[in-house]
Design a protein around this motif. Sequence first.
Motif, mmCIF file in Angstrom:
data_model
loop_
_atom_site.group_PDB
_atom_site.id
_atom_site.type_symbol
_atom_site.label_atom_id
_atom_site.label_comp_id
_atom_site.label_asym_id
_atom_site.label_seq_id
_atom_site.Cartn_x
_atom_site.Cartn_y
_atom_site.Cartn_z
ATOM 1 N N ASP A 115 0.795 -1.304 0.125
ATOM 2 C CA ASP A 115 0.097 -0.140 -0.088
ATOM 3 C C ASP A 115 1.010 1.357 0.127
ATOM 4 O OD1 ASP A 115 -1.597 2.267 1.438
ATOM 5 O OD2 ASP A 115 -2.886 0.951 0.600
ATOM 6 N N ALA A 116 0.332 2.099 -0.923
ATOM 7 C CA ALA A 116 1.100 3.418 -0.838
ATOM 8 C C ALA A 116 1.369 4.112 0.424
ATOM 9 C CB ALA A 116 0.607 4.355 -1.813
ATOM 10 N N SER A 117 0.731 3.789 1.338
ATOM 11 C CA SER A 117 0.728 4.738 2.531
ATOM 12 C C SER A 117 2.010 4.144 3.670
ATOM 13 C CB SER A 117 -0.655 4.498 3.484
ATOM 14 O OG SER A 117 -0.675 3.115 3.763
ATOM 15 N N VAL A 118 2.715 3.232 3.029
ATOM 16 C CA VAL A 118 3.971 2.465 3.887
ATOM 17 C C VAL A 118 4.548 3.593 4.337
ATOM 18 C CG1 VAL A 118 4.999 1.912 1.788
ATOM 19 C CG2 VAL A 118 5.512 0.709 3.955
ATOM 20 N N LEU A 119 5.243 4.506 3.550
ATOM 21 C CA LEU A 119 6.287 5.559 3.954
ATOM 22 C C LEU A 119 5.399 6.457 4.999
ATOM 23 C CD1 LEU A 119 8.893 6.939 3.609
ATOM 24 C CD2 LEU A 119 8.028 8.440 1.894
ATOM 25 N N VAL A 120 4.234 6.896 4.903
ATOM 26 C CA VAL A 120 3.658 7.553 5.877
ATOM 27 C C VAL A 120 3.691 7.016 7.290
ATOM 28 C CG1 VAL A 120 1.718 8.867 6.470
ATOM 29 C CG2 VAL A 120 2.627 9.438 4.277
ATOM 30 N N ARG A 121 3.094 5.689 6.944
ATOM 31 C CA ARG A 121 3.184 4.863 8.341
ATOM 32 C C ARG A 121 4.227 4.700 9.005
ATOM 33 N NH1 ARG A 121 -1.388 1.728 9.071
ATOM 34 N NH2 ARG A 121 -3.198 1.966 7.549
ATOM 35 N N ALA A 122 5.291 4.417 8.245
ATOM 36 C CA ALA A 122 6.704 4.175 8.848
ATOM 37 C C ALA A 122 7.310 5.618 9.540
ATOM 38 C CB ALA A 122 7.687 3.837 7.645
ATOM 39 N N GLN A 123 6.947 6.640 8.892
ATOM 40 C CA GLN A 123 7.549 7.984 9.514
ATOM 41 C C GLN A 123 6.731 8.253 10.778
ATOM 42 O OE1 GLN A 123 6.999 10.290 6.021
ATOM 43 N NE2 GLN A 123 8.910 10.588 5.734
ATOM 44 N N ALA A 124 5.325 7.710 10.811
ATOM 45 C CA ALA A 124 4.640 7.913 12.058
ATOM 46 C C ALA A 124 4.851 7.109 13.080
ATOM 47 C CB ALA A 124 3.050 7.621 11.916
ATOM 48 N N ILE A 125 5.521 5.747 12.931
ATOM 49 C CA ILE A 125 6.144 4.946 13.878
ATOM 50 C C ILE A 125 7.487 5.631 14.231
ATOM 51 C CG2 ILE A 125 6.939 2.640 14.124
ATOM 52 C CD1 ILE A 125 4.796 1.694 12.104
ATOM 53 N N ALA A 126 8.194 6.042 13.402
ATOM 54 C CA ALA A 126 9.573 6.587 13.704
ATOM 55 C C ALA A 126 9.234 7.899 14.702
ATOM 56 C CB ALA A 126 10.308 7.053 12.475
ATOM 57 N N GLY A 127 8.451 8.491 14.369
ATOM 58 C CA GLY A 127 8.202 9.710 15.296
ATOM 59 C C GLY A 127 9.355 10.690 14.902
ATOM 60 N N GLU A 128 10.278 11.300 16.010
ATOM 61 C CA GLU A 128 11.018 12.229 15.729
ATOM 62 C C GLU A 128 12.663 11.831 15.572
ATOM 63 O OE1 GLU A 128 11.185 15.070 18.759
ATOM 64 O OE2 GLU A 128 9.039 15.775 18.296
ATOM 65 N N VAL A 129 12.548 10.274 15.461
ATOM 66 C CA VAL A 129 14.046 9.694 15.375
ATOM 67 C C VAL A 129 14.252 9.371 13.855
ATOM 68 C CG1 VAL A 129 13.984 8.539 17.528
ATOM 69 C CG2 VAL A 129 13.260 7.167 15.562
ATOM 70 N N SER A 130 15.397 8.898 13.432
ATOM 71 C CA SER A 130 15.898 8.609 12.152
ATOM 72 C C SER A 130 15.099 7.412 11.399
ATOM 73 C CB SER A 130 17.226 8.387 12.066
ATOM 74 O OG SER A 130 18.059 9.569 12.287
ATOM 75 N N LEU A 131 14.331 7.324 10.442
ATOM 76 C CA LEU A 131 13.626 6.417 9.883
ATOM 77 C C LEU A 131 14.562 5.445 9.380
ATOM 78 C CD1 LEU A 131 10.946 5.384 9.188
ATOM 79 C CD2 LEU A 131 11.029 7.068 7.103
ATOM 80 N N CYS A 132 14.228 3.856 9.996
ATOM 81 C CA CYS A 132 15.253 2.799 9.685
ATOM 82 C C CYS A 132 14.257 1.855 9.172
ATOM 83 C CB CYS A 132 15.778 2.425 11.027
ATOM 84 S SG CYS A 132 16.858 3.523 11.834
ATOM 85 N N ARG A 133 14.832 0.783 8.738
ATOM 86 C CA ARG A 133 13.938 -0.542 8.237
ATOM 87 C C ARG A 133 13.235 -1.255 9.291
ATOM 88 N NH1 ARG A 133 18.058 -4.357 5.508
ATOM 89 N NH2 ARG A 133 19.525 -3.607 7.223
#
Length: 286
Positions: A115-133
């Motif tokens: 789903d195309a929302s995967v980046l937005v979801r991952a960024q929400a999970i990461a919050g203010e920290v660096s986005l990782c796998r």
Amino acid sequence: MQYDLHLHSTASDGALSPDALIHLCAEKGLKLVALTDHDTLSGIRAARSAAEALGMAFIPGAEFSCLWRRQTLHLLGVGLDIDSPVLQDYLDQLTAIRQQRAEKIASKLIKKGIDASVLVRAQAIAGEVSLCRPHFARALVELGAVRSVKDAFDIYLGQGKVGDVKAEWPDIERVIELIHQAGGRAILAHPTKYNMTFTRLRLLFEELKSWQCDAIEVSYPGLNPDQGRELLRWVKHYGFLLSAGSDFHSPESSWTAPGRFPEIEVNDQHVLSALVPSGQFKALWS
């Protein structure tokens, strides 16, 4: 062991907040710890405050991604001046590199039907920290694409999979110089985990020595005893200081815990001798 120089928190890809991590270290009986999150110092102040409240010695650090002959390696920078302007500028550059990488990972996953929302979801999970796998892994679980984080890595994000996107990290020589400019010591992390032959590893050691890398991590979970003996032999041959750490990320990982790694002697050949004032060093380890 009573120390650990390789620990991760939620400031990068760990499972515990910096405060909770330090409390766990105290429960395990550790006297001295270094927080070494991936390419960030955002958890240092909270971890240091918790350590001071518990009477533990604390060393600020980070685990930096870098390149050597097109291969990604990890350098621990410990004893860093977290207010160094040079270091702060560099960390801003790394944040941009990680964001570019995240966008590439998302694009590849979407092309595979995620789903195309995967980046937005991952960024929400990461919050203010660096986005990782690992953040992408949790996003894939949320989307129902996989049943678990492990499945996410096995199917989409692990080595050789579609989401295994290589970032253009800075060269290792530059990272060593930066660590020294920030007042820290540079340590090559878990050298046997890079799938190198010992012939290639010795070549790396030769170049690290010429670039004044300070130490090599020679004790960590999963180290094969035979490899460990060979590793220690070559590390001593090139005159590096020794270091050790658990590379702890999560209590769910049964194979590791703070302070859990093969014992090595803490003496003047250990990197701690260069990080801790002599009086405190003797008090901690005598």
